[in-house]
Scaffold this active site. Structure first.
Site, PDB file in Angstrom:
ATOM      1  CG  ASN A  83      -0.375  -0.173   2.500  1.00 46.37           C
ATOM      2  OD1 ASN A  83       0.759  -0.622   2.627  1.00 46.37           O
ATOM      3  ND2 ASN A  83      -1.110   0.183   3.532  1.00 46.37           N
ATOM      4  CB  CYS A 138      -2.009   0.042   8.796  1.00 44.28           C
ATOM      5  SG  CYS A 138      -0.607   1.171   8.740  1.00 44.28           S
ATOM      6  CD  GLU A 145       2.563  -0.277  10.433  1.00 47.63           C
ATOM      7  OE1 GLU A 145       1.372  -0.627  10.653  1.00 47.63           O
ATOM      8  OE2 GLU A 145       2.973   0.093   9.335  1.00 47.63           O
ATOM      9  CD  GLU A 182       8.775   0.742  10.659  1.00 47.96           C
ATOM     10  OE1 GLU A 182       9.390  -0.288  10.320  1.00 47.96           O
ATOM     11  OE2 GLU A 182       7.807   1.196  10.036  1.00 47.96           O
TER      12      GLU A 182
END
Length: 511
Positions: A180, A315, A281, A490
Site C-alpha cells: 500500500n 493501516c 507494524e 519507526e
C-alpha cells in the site's frame, strides 16, 4: 538562474554535480527493472522462473520479476553479511552523505517515481507523488540522525573505573514490506538501518516489486556500496519460504515487518529460535471519535482525509466512526455530502480521480463481504455498497449508519472505502468502544473541550493519537502501535535505535 549560468559560475566539481543531477532525471519506463538486485548486480532467480506484475486499474501486464526462492535468499543474506563487515566501519558522515544524495535523487524524479507507484498499485498520481515526497523524507531525516547516535558516559561508583555505553549496528536486517506504500515502507526501514551501519535484504510485496527495485537503482547512483541494499523478489507462492529463510537465518540479526497481524505472529515464531531483534507494524482498527463538543465541519474534513486516502487501504485509516448522539445526524449528512462532492472513482492517472482501484479482486471481495454483513445485521446503507462500474477492482465509496459492535466491519480492518458510523451517548462509552479491539495502532478524535482532550488522548489504547486532525504520519514522529498492532517504533529520533545495540564498556585500572 539558468543551468548554463550556473555551470559558468561554479567549480569543476560543482559543474559535474549539476551535470549528474540533470542526467539523473528519467522517465517511469526507464525506472522499470525486471531483475532482482543482489550485491550491486541485477540478477535473475537461479531457477530462471519469473512472475507477472499486473496493473490493478486495468489488469494489464506491467512487467515480470524473478521468482526467487530460499536458495536465492540465502545468497542475498550472505552478500549482505559480507558487506556489513565493511559498512559497519564506515563513518557516520559517509552514511549521511549517501542518504542525502539518495533523497535528492528521489525528489529530482518525484513525478516519474510517482507514475511507477500509480501503475503498480493504483493510487491516484497526486497521492503517489505525495508518497515519494514522504518516502524520500525518511532518507533526509536519517541522513541527519546518522550523526546523532550518541552514547553515554556513566558516572562510576569506583574511582578506578570509567563506564560508558556506545551504540553499534545490529547487523544484517531482513525487511518485509507491504504494497500500500511500496516506497515509503521501505525507506522508513532501510533509511534507519543503513544510517545505523546495517545492511539490508528487502522482500517487497509481490504486487509492487518495481518500487523497491527503483530504490536500488538510485542507491547505486547515490554511492551506496554493493551488498548494503539487496532486493529479493518472489511470487506469492514463494513468499512463505523466502520469509522463513530471512527469519531463521543466523546471519540475519533483525526482522522488520509491516503487514497483517496474523502474518506478524508467524514471523515472530520463526524469529524465536535465533532470538532476533524485531520491529512489527501490524494491523489496525482505528477509531475516529466525534464528540458533541467538536467542530463538525472540521471533523468531516478530517474524516475525509483520514478514511479515503489510498481508497481506504492504509493501516491508519479510520475504520470505525464513533459519533456522539447530539451531532450524529449532522455529521452523517455532511459526511455524505462531502463524499459525493470530493470522491471520484477511476484510473489513478486521470487528473480528477481521487479513488483508484483496490489492489486486487480479493481485496474487493473482502470489502463487499464486510458491507453486506453489516447490512444483513441491520446497518443502514446511505451510499454505495457495491462494486463500481469502473472495473473488477473498484468499489463504490460507501456510507453505513446504525453500525453495532457485533458487525464484522467493527471488529475487522476494512481496508477499503467504507465509512461505518456508530452512535454513542457518553464519553465513557466512546472510550470503551474505541478500546474494544485486540489491536491498537492509531486513534482519532475531535473535541473542543480541553479536559476531555487530555482524558481521551491518555485513555485511548493506541500507539498514536490525532486530536482534531485526520492525518498523523510524519517522518519526525514515532510510528507504531500497542497490543497486537506491533512492536517497536519507526521514523523519528527513536527509529534508528531499533537497528542498534547498546554496548556497555567498563574500563578498569585507572590510577
Amino acid at each position: 538562474m539558468s543551468v548554463i549560468k550556473l555551470l559558468g559560475s561554479r567549480s569543476l566539481l560543482s559543474r559535474l554535480q549539476v551535470s549528474r543531477m540533470a542526467y539523473s532525471v528519467r522517465t517511469a519506463s526507464q525506472f522499470l527493472h525486471e531483475k532482482a538486485y543482489v550485491n550491486g548486480k541485477w540478477v535473475d532467480a537461479k531457477s530462471g522462473k519469473t512472475f507477472q506484475v499486473l496493473n490493478p486499474a486495468n489488469g494489464g501486464l506491467m512487467g515480470s520479476c524473478p521468482d526467487m526462492n530460499a536458495e536465492d535468499t540465502q545468497i542475498a543474506i550472505q552478500k549482505a553479511h559480507t558487506a556489513f563487515q565493511s559498512w559497519k566501519k564506515s563513518s557516520v558522515k559517509e552514511r549521511s552523505a549517501v542518504l542525502r544524495k539518495w533523497f535528492n535523487l528521489m525528489m529530482e524524479n518525484q513525478q516519474e517515481l510517482g507514475k511507477l507507484i500509480t501503475e503498480e498499485m493504483g493510487k491516484p498520481l497526486k497521492e503517489a507523488m505525495g508518497e515519494i515526497g514522504y518516502a524520500a523524507g525518511f532518507f533526509e531525516w536519517f541522513a541527519e540522525e546518522a550523526r546523532r547516535t550518541y552514547g553515554d558516559i556513566i558516572p562510576s561508583p569506583v574511582d578506578s573505573k570509567r563506564l560508558l555505553a556506545i551504540k553499534q549496528p545490529v547487523g544484517v536486517c531482513g525487511l518485509i514490506t507491504p504494497w500500500n506504500f511500496p516506497s515509503a515502507m521501505i525507506t522508513r526501514k532501510a533509511g534507519a538501518a543503513i544510517a545505523a551501519g546495517c545492511t539490508v535484504v528487502i522482500k517487497p510485496a509481490e504486487d509492487t516489486p518495481f518500487s523497491a527495485l527503483v530504490l536500488c537503482d538510485l542507491a547505486e547512483k547515490a554511492g551506496l556500496p554493493p551488498g548494503v541494499i539487496n532486493v529479493v523478489t518472489c511470487s506469492r507462492q514463494n513468499t512463505v519460504e523466502v520469509g522463513k529463510v530471512l527469519c531463521e537465518s543466523p546471519l540475519v540479526a533483525k526482522i522488520s515487518f509491516t503487514g497483517s497481524t496474523n502474518t506478524g505472529k508467524i514471523l515472530l515464531q520463526q524469529c524465536a529460535n535465533t532470538v532476533k531483534r524485531v520491529s512489527m507494524e501490524l494491523g489496525g482498527n482505528a477509531p475516529f471519535v466525534v464528540f458533541d463538543s467538536a467542530d463538525v465541519d472540521a471533523a468531516v474534513m478530517g474524516a475525509m482525509a483520514c478514511k479515503f486516502r489510498v481508497s481506504g487501504q492504509t493501516c491508519v485509516c479510520a475504520n470505525r466512526f464513533l459519533v456522539q448522539e447530539g451531532i450524529h445526524d449532522q455529521f452523517v449528512q455532511k459526511l455524505g455530502e462531502q463524499m459525493l462532492k470530493q470522491l471520484k472513482v477511476g484510473d489513478g492517472f486521470s487528473e480528477d480521480v481521487t479513488q483508484g482501484p483496490l489492489i486486487n479482486s480479493k481485496g474487493v471481495d473482502k470489502v463487499d463481504e464486510l458491507t453486506q454483513d453489516a447490512v444483513s445485521r441491520g446497518a443502514q446503507l446511505k451510499m454505495g455498497g457495491k462494486r463500481h462500474s469502473a472495473g473488477e477492482n473498484y468499489y463504490e465509496p460507501t456510507l453505513l449508519t446504525d453500525v453495532t459492535s457485533e458487525m464484522r466491519c467493527f471488529k475487522e480492518e476494512i481496508f477499503g472505502p467504507v465509512s461505518a458510523v456508530i452512535k454513542f451517548r457518553t464519553e465513557e462509552e466512546a472510550v470503551a468502544l474505541a478500546n474494544a479491539s485486540s489491536v491498537g495502532l492509531a486513534g482519532y478524535f475531535f473535541s473542543r473541550d480541553l479536559s476531555q482532550i487530555w482524558r481521551v488522548a491518555e485513555n485511548m489504547e493506541v500507539g498514536m493519537v490525532a486530536v482534531n486532525d485526520g492525518i498523523l504520519s510524519t517522518v519526525e514522529a514515532p510510528f507504531g502501535g500497542v497490543k497486537e498492532s506491533g512492536i517497536g517504533r519507526e521514523g523519528s529520533k527513536y527509529g534508528i535505535d531499533e537497528y542498534m545495540n547498546i554496548k556497555y564498556i567498563c574500563m578498569g585500572g585507572i590510577q
